[in-house]
Design a protein around this motif. Structure first.
Motif, PDB file in Angstrom:
ATOM      1  N   ILE A 121       0.873  -1.146   0.033  1.00  0.00           N
ATOM      2  CA  ILE A 121      -0.070  -0.059  -0.062  1.00  0.00           C
ATOM      3  C   ILE A 121       0.579   1.315   0.017  1.00  0.00           C
ATOM      4  CG2 ILE A 121      -1.668   1.547   1.493  1.00  0.00           C
ATOM      5  CD1 ILE A 121      -2.749  -1.249   2.365  1.00  0.00           C
ATOM      6  N   LEU A 122       1.902   1.291   0.996  1.00  0.00           N
ATOM      7  CA  LEU A 122       2.763   2.514   0.908  1.00  0.00           C
ATOM      8  C   LEU A 122       3.684   2.707  -0.366  1.00  0.00           C
ATOM      9  CD1 LEU A 122       3.981   2.305   4.676  1.00  0.00           C
ATOM     10  CD2 LEU A 122       2.188   3.826   3.744  1.00  0.00           C
ATOM     11  N   ALA A 123       4.094   1.511  -0.957  1.00  0.00           N
ATOM     12  CA  ALA A 123       4.974   1.597  -2.248  1.00  0.00           C
ATOM     13  C   ALA A 123       4.029   1.992  -3.251  1.00  0.00           C
ATOM     14  CB  ALA A 123       5.510   0.162  -2.188  1.00  0.00           C
ATOM     15  N   THR A 124       2.669   1.580  -3.378  1.00  0.00           N
ATOM     16  CA  THR A 124       2.051   1.765  -4.387  1.00  0.00           C
ATOM     17  C   THR A 124       1.747   3.576  -4.338  1.00  0.00           C
ATOM     18  OG1 THR A 124       1.060  -0.145  -4.425  1.00  0.00           O
ATOM     19  CG2 THR A 124      -0.254   1.586  -5.489  1.00  0.00           C
ATOM     20  N   THR A 125       1.471   3.975  -3.001  1.00  0.00           N
ATOM     21  CA  THR A 125       1.263   5.455  -2.840  1.00  0.00           C
ATOM     22  C   THR A 125       2.462   6.231  -3.263  1.00  0.00           C
ATOM     23  OG1 THR A 125      -0.261   4.906  -0.927  1.00  0.00           O
ATOM     24  CG2 THR A 125       0.821   7.116  -1.109  1.00  0.00           C
ATOM     25  N   LYS A 126       3.605   5.866  -3.130  1.00  0.00           N
ATOM     26  CA  LYS A 126       4.647   6.550  -3.416  1.00  0.00           C
ATOM     27  C   LYS A 126       4.934   6.593  -4.806  1.00  0.00           C
ATOM     28  CE  LYS A 126       8.199   9.027  -3.297  1.00  0.00           C
ATOM     29  NZ  LYS A 126       7.656   9.648  -4.458  1.00  0.00           N
ATOM     30  N   ASN A 127       4.731   5.357  -5.597  1.00  0.00           N
ATOM     31  CA  ASN A 127       4.956   5.723  -6.927  1.00  0.00           C
ATOM     32  C   ASN A 127       3.767   6.179  -7.688  1.00  0.00           C
ATOM     33  OD1 ASN A 127       7.174   3.787  -7.161  1.00  0.00           O
ATOM     34  ND2 ASN A 127       5.891   2.006  -7.131  1.00  0.00           N
ATOM     35  N   ASN A 128       2.700   6.212  -7.153  1.00  0.00           N
ATOM     36  CA  ASN A 128       1.411   6.837  -7.711  1.00  0.00           C
ATOM     37  C   ASN A 128       1.253   8.411  -7.412  1.00  0.00           C
ATOM     38  OD1 ASN A 128      -0.418   5.948  -9.634  1.00  0.00           O
ATOM     39  ND2 ASN A 128      -2.006   5.201  -7.934  1.00  0.00           N
ATOM     40  N   ASP A 129       1.842   9.015  -6.346  1.00  0.00           N
ATOM     41  CA  ASP A 129       1.893  10.235  -6.244  1.00  0.00           C
ATOM     42  C   ASP A 129       2.870  10.819  -7.222  1.00  0.00           C
ATOM     43  OD1 ASP A 129       4.488   9.731  -5.204  1.00  0.00           O
ATOM     44  OD2 ASP A 129       3.882   9.985  -3.130  1.00  0.00           O
ATOM     45  N   ALA A 130       3.675  10.348  -7.577  1.00  0.00           N
ATOM     46  CA  ALA A 130       4.887  10.809  -8.715  1.00  0.00           C
ATOM     47  C   ALA A 130       3.837  10.820  -9.974  1.00  0.00           C
ATOM     48  CB  ALA A 130       6.053  10.124  -8.750  1.00  0.00           C
ATOM     49  N   CYS A 131       3.095  10.074 -10.183  1.00  0.00           N
ATOM     50  CA  CYS A 131       2.328   9.876 -11.462  1.00  0.00           C
ATOM     51  C   CYS A 131       1.346  11.088 -11.361  1.00  0.00           C
ATOM     52  CB  CYS A 131       1.616   8.612 -11.694  1.00  0.00           C
ATOM     53  SG  CYS A 131       2.627   7.150 -12.199  1.00  0.00           S
ATOM     54  N   LEU A 132       0.651  11.175 -10.512  1.00  0.00           N
ATOM     55  CA  LEU A 132      -0.413  12.269 -10.166  1.00  0.00           C
ATOM     56  C   LEU A 132       0.190  13.618 -10.624  1.00  0.00           C
ATOM     57  CD1 LEU A 132      -3.627  12.857 -10.486  1.00  0.00           C
ATOM     58  CD2 LEU A 132      -3.426  12.513  -8.079  1.00  0.00           C
ATOM     59  N   TYR A 133       1.523  13.864  -9.551  1.00  0.00           N
ATOM     60  CA  TYR A 133       2.160  15.118  -9.555  1.00  0.00           C
ATOM     61  C   TYR A 133       2.391  15.464 -10.843  1.00  0.00           C
ATOM     62  CZ  TYR A 133       5.466  18.437  -8.075  1.00  0.00           C
ATOM     63  OH  TYR A 133       6.225  19.684  -7.811  1.00  0.00           O
ATOM     64  N   SER A 134       3.057  14.589 -11.660  1.00  0.00           N
ATOM     65  CA  SER A 134       3.807  15.106 -12.889  1.00  0.00           C
ATOM     66  C   SER A 134       2.701  15.349 -14.012  1.00  0.00           C
ATOM     67  CB  SER A 134       4.792  13.821 -13.322  1.00  0.00           C
ATOM     68  OG  SER A 134       6.004  13.805 -12.384  1.00  0.00           O
ATOM     69  N   SER A 135       1.596  14.465 -14.037  1.00  0.00           N
ATOM     70  CA  SER A 135       0.514  14.704 -14.877  1.00  0.00           C
ATOM     71  C   SER A 135      -0.068  16.068 -14.486  1.00  0.00           C
ATOM     72  CB  SER A 135      -0.490  13.600 -14.770  1.00  0.00           C
ATOM     73  OG  SER A 135      -1.095  13.633 -13.522  1.00  0.00           O
ATOM     74  N   SER A 136      -0.192  16.416 -13.471  1.00  0.00           N
ATOM     75  CA  SER A 136      -0.669  17.834 -13.151  1.00  0.00           C
ATOM     76  C   SER A 136       0.083  19.005 -13.831  1.00  0.00           C
ATOM     77  CB  SER A 136      -0.837  17.983 -11.575  1.00  0.00           C
ATOM     78  OG  SER A 136       0.243  17.995 -10.731  1.00  0.00           O
ATOM     79  N   LEU A 137       1.743  18.588 -13.732  1.00  0.00           N
ATOM     80  CA  LEU A 137       2.354  19.796 -13.971  1.00  0.00           C
ATOM     81  C   LEU A 137       2.191  19.768 -15.701  1.00  0.00           C
ATOM     82  CD1 LEU A 137       5.592  19.066 -12.086  1.00  0.00           C
ATOM     83  CD2 LEU A 137       3.983  20.806 -11.760  1.00  0.00           C
ATOM     84  N   SER A 138       2.350  18.687 -16.175  1.00  0.00           N
ATOM     85  CA  SER A 138       2.193  18.501 -17.669  1.00  0.00           C
ATOM     86  C   SER A 138       0.753  19.250 -18.205  1.00  0.00           C
ATOM     87  CB  SER A 138       2.038  17.144 -18.174  1.00  0.00           C
ATOM     88  OG  SER A 138       3.381  16.439 -17.741  1.00  0.00           O
ATOM     89  N   LEU A 139      -0.045  18.969 -17.527  1.00  0.00           N
ATOM     90  CA  LEU A 139      -1.596  19.562 -17.936  1.00  0.00           C
ATOM     91  C   LEU A 139      -1.389  20.987 -17.621  1.00  0.00           C
ATOM     92  CD1 LEU A 139      -4.194  18.810 -19.090  1.00  0.00           C
ATOM     93  CD2 LEU A 139      -4.975  18.672 -16.469  1.00  0.00           C
ATOM     94  N   ALA A 140      -1.015  21.486 -16.759  1.00  0.00           N
ATOM     95  CA  ALA A 140      -0.827  22.919 -16.460  1.00  0.00           C
ATOM     96  C   ALA A 140      -0.276  23.578 -17.506  1.00  0.00           C
ATOM     97  CB  ALA A 140      -0.072  23.215 -15.216  1.00  0.00           C
ATOM     98  N   ASN A 141       0.856  22.905 -18.209  1.00  0.00           N
ATOM     99  CA  ASN A 141       1.636  23.368 -19.372  1.00  0.00           C
ATOM    100  C   ASN A 141       0.764  23.512 -20.504  1.00  0.00           C
ATOM    101  OD1 ASN A 141       4.196  24.330 -20.750  1.00  0.00           O
ATOM    102  ND2 ASN A 141       3.810  22.303 -21.879  1.00  0.00           N
ATOM    103  N   VAL A 142      -0.029  22.534 -20.726  1.00  0.00           N
ATOM    104  CA  VAL A 142      -0.903  22.334 -21.833  1.00  0.00           C
ATOM    105  C   VAL A 142      -1.862  23.155 -21.755  1.00  0.00           C
ATOM    106  CG1 VAL A 142      -2.658  20.931 -22.865  1.00  0.00           C
ATOM    107  CG2 VAL A 142      -0.563  19.721 -22.098  1.00  0.00           C
ATOM    108  N   VAL A 143      -2.641  23.653 -20.745  1.00  0.00           N
ATOM    109  CA  VAL A 143      -3.641  24.589 -20.695  1.00  0.00           C
ATOM    110  C   VAL A 143      -2.929  26.124 -20.815  1.00  0.00           C
ATOM    111  CG1 VAL A 143      -5.070  25.670 -18.942  1.00  0.00           C
ATOM    112  CG2 VAL A 143      -5.019  23.311 -18.891  1.00  0.00           C
TER     113      VAL A 143
END
Length: 250
Positions: free
Chosen positions: A209-231
């Motif tokens: 659970i903790l390892a999945t959280t650590k991996n997934n937070d990076a996915c969501l964090y980077s996707s939000s940065l990428s989407l901000a640049n797109v917008v």
């Protein structure tokens, strides 16, 4: 990965913004941002499925997979919305625990099986083509290498970027993936929840659970940065990364 990481550390920019000033231009960086956003949201879904499976198992199946996925994804979205400090806090807890549990599992498995037997035995299940295997290995790491600047831009100098990249590749990609293959062969299953619970019980399940959280937070964090640049690239308006994180998480 190292080159991108050094560029991110030196310029303090995310991958999609680096692309804008490194030859791709405004619309080129928008295209890269779209591709990264789609890929990372997809990985968020994959990782959240593992989290939900673990949570549902821990609760004895009372929630069911769907509600477990909603709860896990919602909790992680809130965590990432708080920003990079929350990600750092999660890593400080997850990484040491993960190392300890994997070491414990490896010791127990290798006591019951010989290393040569695990390496040389024929794998179970349907055979995979060489092309499919190469695609899975490359595809699994490709986007992780591309978003290195999103994390390395917080490194203080190039030396920190070098060691971060080197350790993550050697320890994460080679050593721990190699151990995962041996454990999967020993237990004759590829299901990570089954592997961790059979090998380490509730501590193993908590680690998943903790390892999945650590991996997934990076996915969501980077996707939000990428989407901000797109917008910004399309509309010339800056939107809150927190709001974009919540939208992507939902």
């Amino acid at each position: 990965s190292l080159g991108l990481g050094l560029a991110g550390s030196r310029e303090g920019l995310s991958t999609s913004l680096l692309a804008r000033w490194c030859g791709f231009g405004r619309f080129g960086s928008v295209l890269i941002g779209i591709l990264l956003t789609i890929s990372l949201v997809g990985w968020f879904g994959v990782q959240n499925a593992v989290f939900a499976h673990s949570l549902d198992y821990a609760l004895g199946g009372r929630l069911g997979f769907t509600w477990s996925a909603v709860l896990a994804g919602g909790a992680l979205t809130v965590l990432v919305a708080f920003g990079f400090r929350a990600l750092s806090w999660a890593a400080k807890i997850t990484v040491p625990l993960f190392f300890l549990v994997i070491g414990w599992i490896s010791f127990g498995i290798l006591q019951e099986h010989t290393l040569s037997h695990l390496v040389t035995r024929l794998p179970m299940g349907a055979p995979m083509t060489l092309g499919a295997g190469a695609t899975i290995v490359a595809g699994g790491y490709m986007v992780g290498a591309l978003i290195t600047p999103d994390i390395s831009r917080f490194c203080q100098n190039g030396r920190h970027v070098f060691w971060m990249t080197l350790i993550s590749i050697i320890v994460g990609e080679f050593i721990f993936n190699g151990i995962a293959i041996l454990v999967a062969r020993a237990l004759n299953t590829a299901d990570v929840v089954t592997i961790m619970t059979q090998s380490a019980g509730w501590i193993g399940l908590l680690t998943v659970i903790l390892a999945t959280t650590k991996n997934n937070d990076a996915c969501l964090y980077s996707s939000s940065l990428s989407l901000a640049n797109v917008v910004e690239g399309v509309t010339c308006r800056k939107l809150s990364r927190t709001k974009l994180t919540i939208i992507l998480g939902v």
